[in-house]
Design an enzyme around this catalytic site. Structure first.
Site, PDB file in Angstrom:
ATOM      1  N   LEU A  34       8.429  -1.220   6.963  1.00 24.34           N
ATOM      2  CA  LEU A  34       8.380  -0.026   6.119  1.00 24.34           C
ATOM      3  C   LEU A  34       6.997   0.131   5.476  1.00 24.34           C
ATOM      4  O   LEU A  34       6.415  -0.855   5.006  1.00 24.34           O
ATOM      5  CB  LEU A  34       9.438  -0.131   5.013  1.00 24.34           C
ATOM      6  CG  LEU A  34      10.890  -0.263   5.479  1.00 24.34           C
ATOM      7  CD1 LEU A  34      11.803  -0.483   4.274  1.00 24.34           C
ATOM      8  CD2 LEU A  34      11.344   0.966   6.277  1.00 24.34           C
ATOM      9  N   PHE A  42       9.927   0.671  13.741  1.00 24.70           N
ATOM     10  CA  PHE A  42       8.669   1.209  13.200  1.00 24.70           C
ATOM     11  C   PHE A  42       8.965   2.230  12.097  1.00 24.70           C
ATOM     12  O   PHE A  42       9.065   3.424  12.356  1.00 24.70           O
ATOM     13  CB  PHE A  42       7.867   1.843  14.339  1.00 24.70           C
ATOM     14  CG  PHE A  42       6.487   2.284  13.942  1.00 24.70           C
ATOM     15  CD1 PHE A  42       5.520   1.378  13.560  1.00 24.70           C
ATOM     16  CD2 PHE A  42       6.141   3.631  13.950  1.00 24.70           C
ATOM     17  CE1 PHE A  42       4.241   1.781  13.190  1.00 24.70           C
ATOM     18  CE2 PHE A  42       4.872   4.048  13.589  1.00 24.70           C
ATOM     19  CZ  PHE A  42       3.921   3.118  13.206  1.00 24.70           C
ATOM     20  N   ALA A  99       3.574   3.341   4.667  1.00 21.09           N
ATOM     21  CA  ALA A  99       3.045   4.694   4.885  1.00 21.09           C
ATOM     22  C   ALA A  99       1.535   4.632   5.051  1.00 21.09           C
ATOM     23  O   ALA A  99       0.849   4.012   4.238  1.00 21.09           O
ATOM     24  CB  ALA A  99       3.399   5.596   3.703  1.00 21.09           C
ATOM     25  N   GLU A 155      -0.861  -5.428   8.179  1.00 26.30           N
ATOM     26  CA  GLU A 155      -0.320  -6.789   8.151  1.00 26.30           C
ATOM     27  C   GLU A 155       1.113  -6.861   8.708  1.00 26.30           C
ATOM     28  O   GLU A 155       1.638  -7.959   8.945  1.00 26.30           O
ATOM     29  CB  GLU A 155      -0.310  -7.334   6.721  1.00 26.30           C
ATOM     30  CG  GLU A 155      -1.648  -7.817   6.200  1.00 26.30           C
ATOM     31  CD  GLU A 155      -2.651  -6.708   5.923  1.00 26.30           C
ATOM     32  OE1 GLU A 155      -2.229  -5.619   5.494  1.00 26.30           O
ATOM     33  OE2 GLU A 155      -3.853  -6.914   6.172  1.00 26.30           O
ATOM     34  N   HIS A 171     -10.173   5.371   7.849  1.00 29.57           N
ATOM     35  CA  HIS A 171      -9.759   4.536   8.975  1.00 29.57           C
ATOM     36  C   HIS A 171      -8.257   4.627   9.261  1.00 29.57           C
ATOM     37  O   HIS A 171      -7.637   3.720   9.774  1.00 29.57           O
ATOM     38  CB  HIS A 171     -10.266   3.091   8.854  1.00 29.57           C
ATOM     39  CG  HIS A 171      -9.784   2.326   7.661  1.00 29.57           C
ATOM     40  ND1 HIS A 171     -10.209   2.562   6.387  1.00 29.57           N
ATOM     41  CD2 HIS A 171      -8.929   1.295   7.574  1.00 29.57           C
ATOM     42  CE1 HIS A 171      -9.622   1.712   5.564  1.00 29.57           C
ATOM     43  NE2 HIS A 171      -8.834   0.933   6.265  1.00 29.57           N
ATOM     44  N   PHE A 174       0.874  -1.183   0.000  1.00 32.88           N
ATOM     45  CA  PHE A 174       0.000   0.000   0.000  1.00 32.88           C
ATOM     46  C   PHE A 174       0.912   1.235   0.000  1.00 32.88           C
ATOM     47  O   PHE A 174       1.857   1.298   0.783  1.00 32.88           O
ATOM     48  CB  PHE A 174      -0.873  -0.010   1.264  1.00 32.88           C
ATOM     49  CG  PHE A 174      -2.169   0.717   1.104  1.00 32.88           C
ATOM     50  CD1 PHE A 174      -3.354   0.034   0.914  1.00 32.88           C
ATOM     51  CD2 PHE A 174      -2.215   2.105   1.141  1.00 32.88           C
ATOM     52  CE1 PHE A 174      -4.562   0.707   0.763  1.00 32.88           C
ATOM     53  CE2 PHE A 174      -3.405   2.785   0.994  1.00 32.88           C
ATOM     54  CZ  PHE A 174      -4.581   2.089   0.816  1.00 32.88           C
ATOM     55  N   ILE A 200      -1.484   7.255   5.178  1.00 35.46           N
ATOM     56  CA  ILE A 200      -1.676   8.671   4.854  1.00 35.46           C
ATOM     57  C   ILE A 200      -3.102   9.078   5.198  1.00 35.46           C
ATOM     58  O   ILE A 200      -4.060   8.496   4.687  1.00 35.46           O
ATOM     59  CB  ILE A 200      -1.358   8.909   3.359  1.00 35.46           C
ATOM     60  CG1 ILE A 200       0.109   8.514   3.100  1.00 35.46           C
ATOM     61  CG2 ILE A 200      -1.618  10.360   2.970  1.00 35.46           C
ATOM     62  CD1 ILE A 200       0.537   8.566   1.649  1.00 35.46           C
ATOM     63  N   ARG A 228       9.565  12.720   3.668  1.00 30.34           N
ATOM     64  CA  ARG A 228      10.225  11.958   4.740  1.00 30.34           C
ATOM     65  C   ARG A 228      10.915  10.710   4.229  1.00 30.34           C
ATOM     66  O   ARG A 228      11.904  10.262   4.801  1.00 30.34           O
ATOM     67  CB  ARG A 228       9.214  11.569   5.812  1.00 30.34           C
ATOM     68  CG  ARG A 228       8.787  12.776   6.611  1.00 30.34           C
ATOM     69  CD  ARG A 228       7.925  12.413   7.779  1.00 30.34           C
ATOM     70  NE  ARG A 228       7.130  13.572   8.160  1.00 30.34           N
ATOM     71  CZ  ARG A 228       6.078  13.538   8.933  1.00 30.34           C
ATOM     72  NH1 ARG A 228       5.682  12.395   9.427  1.00 30.34           N
ATOM     73  NH2 ARG A 228       5.428  14.632   9.224  1.00 30.34           N
ATOM     74  N   ALA A 273       0.157  -1.702   6.101  1.00 27.89           N
ATOM     75  CA  ALA A 273       0.721  -1.545   7.447  1.00 27.89           C
ATOM     76  C   ALA A 273       0.006  -2.416   8.476  1.00 27.89           C
ATOM     77  O   ALA A 273       0.601  -2.833   9.472  1.00 27.89           O
ATOM     78  CB  ALA A 273       0.623  -0.081   7.859  1.00 27.89           C
TER      79      ALA A 273
HETATM   80  N1  INI Z   1      -2.455   0.445   4.496  1.00 25.97           N
HETATM   81  C1  INI Z   1      -1.355   1.212   4.497  1.00 25.97           C
HETATM   82  O1  INI Z   1      -0.239   0.683   4.656  1.00 25.97           O
HETATM   83  N2  INI Z   1      -1.450   2.562   4.358  1.00 25.97           N
HETATM   84  C2  INI Z   1      -2.667   3.177   4.189  1.00 25.97           C
HETATM   85  O2  INI Z   1      -2.678   4.434   4.066  1.00 25.97           O
HETATM   86  C3  INI Z   1      -3.832   2.396   4.173  1.00 25.97           C
HETATM   87  N3  INI Z   1      -5.114   2.996   3.958  1.00 25.97           N
HETATM   88  O3  INI Z   1      -5.157   4.143   3.520  1.00 25.97           O
HETATM   89  O4  INI Z   1      -6.152   2.399   4.194  1.00 25.97           O
HETATM   90  C4  INI Z   1      -3.696   0.997   4.332  1.00 25.97           C
HETATM   91  N4  INI Z   1      -4.779   0.201   4.321  1.00 25.97           N
HETATM   92  C5  INI Z   1      -4.691  -1.231   4.129  1.00 25.97           C
HETATM   93  C6  INI Z   1      -4.442  -2.007   5.402  1.00 25.97           C
HETATM   94  O5  INI Z   1      -3.121  -1.820   5.875  1.00 25.97           O
HETATM   95  C7  INI Z   1      -4.646  -3.495   5.168  1.00 25.97           C
HETATM   96  O6  INI Z   1      -3.741  -3.952   4.205  1.00 25.97           O
HETATM   97  C8  INI Z   1      -6.063  -3.845   4.689  1.00 25.97           C
HETATM   98  O7  INI Z   1      -7.024  -3.265   5.542  1.00 25.97           O
HETATM   99  C9  INI Z   1      -6.250  -5.376   4.676  1.00 25.97           C
HETATM  100  O8  INI Z   1      -6.121  -5.906   5.976  1.00 25.97           O
END
Ligand code: INI
Length: 154
Positions: free
Chosen positions: A78, A113, A80, A58, A88, A22, A82, A127, A56
């Protein structure tokens, strides 16, 4: 006085990296910075294991699996999250941070982290970019520093 974990020396350290797909444009900058700094600190490329996860959210479980494998001395997460892109944000960012802290304390393997939490994409890029914030490089340094503590003889 003896300093336990300085100077930094990555030559004997095995590193796991958990990278989030993501916002992978941001993650790739973080990864570039982390790999460059690990090399600078003497970490052998054969001692780096990279896993990709969806986001993030996972990262904690992937870190736990890596930590329990006993194949790595430290882990760098690693990614992000946003705020502008998701209602959520607080759930994803908060659960990711607290899950990663749990893995730290439950396994004794340092998990760094490196999940950026920003208001918008431009801030995340600033960043992450190796020429500006280089957060990935900072995380690599923190990982080696922490591994030298947990592997250290006192
Ligand atoms: N995951 C991210 O790593 N960054 C995000 O900004 C984000 N947003 O915007 O929702 C995001 N969502 C996915 C989440 O981490 C899971 O992969 C997903 O919900 C499946 O469990």
């Amino acid at each position: 006085m003896k300093e336990i974990n300085h100077p930094l020396d990555g030559t004997e350290i095995r590193v796991g990296i958990v990278a989030s797909r993501f916002n992978d444009g941001i993650t790739q900058h973080l990864l570039d910075g982390a790999l460059k700094r690990l090399e600078k600190l003497g970490v052998n490329d054969d001692n780096i294991s990279l896993v990709w996860v969806a986001g993030a959210f996972e990262a904690p479980l992937a870190s736990k699996v890596l930590a329990e494998s006993k194949e790595v001395d430290t882990i760098i997460c690693l990614g992000a999250v946003i705020r502008g892109e998701t209602p959520h944000f607080d759930y994803v960012a908060g659960e990711s941070a607290s899950g990663i802290m749990q893995v730290n304390l439950n396994t004794g393997i340092p998990v760094i982290f490196g999940i950026l939490t920003t208001e918008n994409y431009a801030q995340a890029l600033e960043r992450a970019d190796i020429k500006s914030g280089d957060k990935g490089g900072d995380c690599a340094e923190a990982a080696v520093e922490m591994a030298q503590i947990t592997k250290g003889s006192f």
